[in-house]
Scaffold this active site. Sequence first.
Site, PDB file in Angstrom:
ATOM      1  CB  CYS A 134      14.439 -10.235  22.272  1.00 16.42           C
ATOM      2  SG  CYS A 134      13.919 -11.778  23.054  1.00 16.42           S
TER       3      CYS A 134
ATOM      4  CB  CYS B  16      16.280 -10.974  26.726  1.00 20.89           C
ATOM      5  SG  CYS B  16      17.025 -11.024  25.076  1.00 20.89           S
TER       6      CYS B  16
ATOM      7  CB  CYS C 254      16.604 -14.031  21.047  1.00 24.64           C
ATOM      8  SG  CYS C 254      17.533 -12.872  22.066  1.00 24.64           S
TER       9      CYS C 254
ATOM     10  CB  CYS D 285      16.868 -14.909  25.975  1.00 24.76           C
ATOM     11  SG  CYS D 285      15.556 -14.668  24.756  1.00 24.76           S
TER      12      CYS D 285
ATOM     13  CB  CYS E 285       8.728 -15.709   8.012  1.00 24.91           C
ATOM     14  SG  CYS E 285       6.962 -15.854   8.237  1.00 24.91           S
TER      15      CYS E 285
HETATM   16 FE    FE Z   1      15.972 -12.597  23.754  1.00 26.38          FE
END
Ligand code: FE
Length: 157
Positions: free
Chosen positions: A73, A76, A121, A124, A145
């Site tokens: 990510c 994060c 995610c 976060c 995607c």
């Molecule tokens: Fe994240």
Amino acid sequence: MNHKNLILVIVFVLLNACKTEAQKEESFKIQKTDAEWKAELTDLQYYVLRKQGTERAFSSPLDKNYSPGTYVCAACSTPLFKSEHKFNSGSGWPSFDREIEGNVAFSVDYNIGVARTEEHCATCGGHLGHVFNDGPRKTTGKRHCINGAALKFIPKK
Ligand code: FE
């Protein structure tokens, strides 16, 4: 109350019921204010991750990246996808046939008028992209995607 008004009232009540359902916030381990996210992300990362935006097709350098490694990510650093699950979908966005289970969460969005499976995610809450059922038939059949702007690539050592 005539029938027309009654129907309007019913529609209004139903719309609001749906709204409350869709807007129930998941609680994420990492929570920051909008101002904090804005300060630490690039404009494009903020637009994609925090505003559910979509980067231009074929614009991400990660679209054509097939080196071994992990995609984390961009907000994060939670590991989200692995290079061995990346494939060339031709869509112009980094595509994977599966996520790192448990690190990605899903919801339904109606932003373009039809139901799509949104993914974000799990740590976060940052928006990543959408999942479609036109992925590689030999493996999962799924096409995750993903906006390259939502990811950071960590090459395998
Ligand atoms: Fe994240």
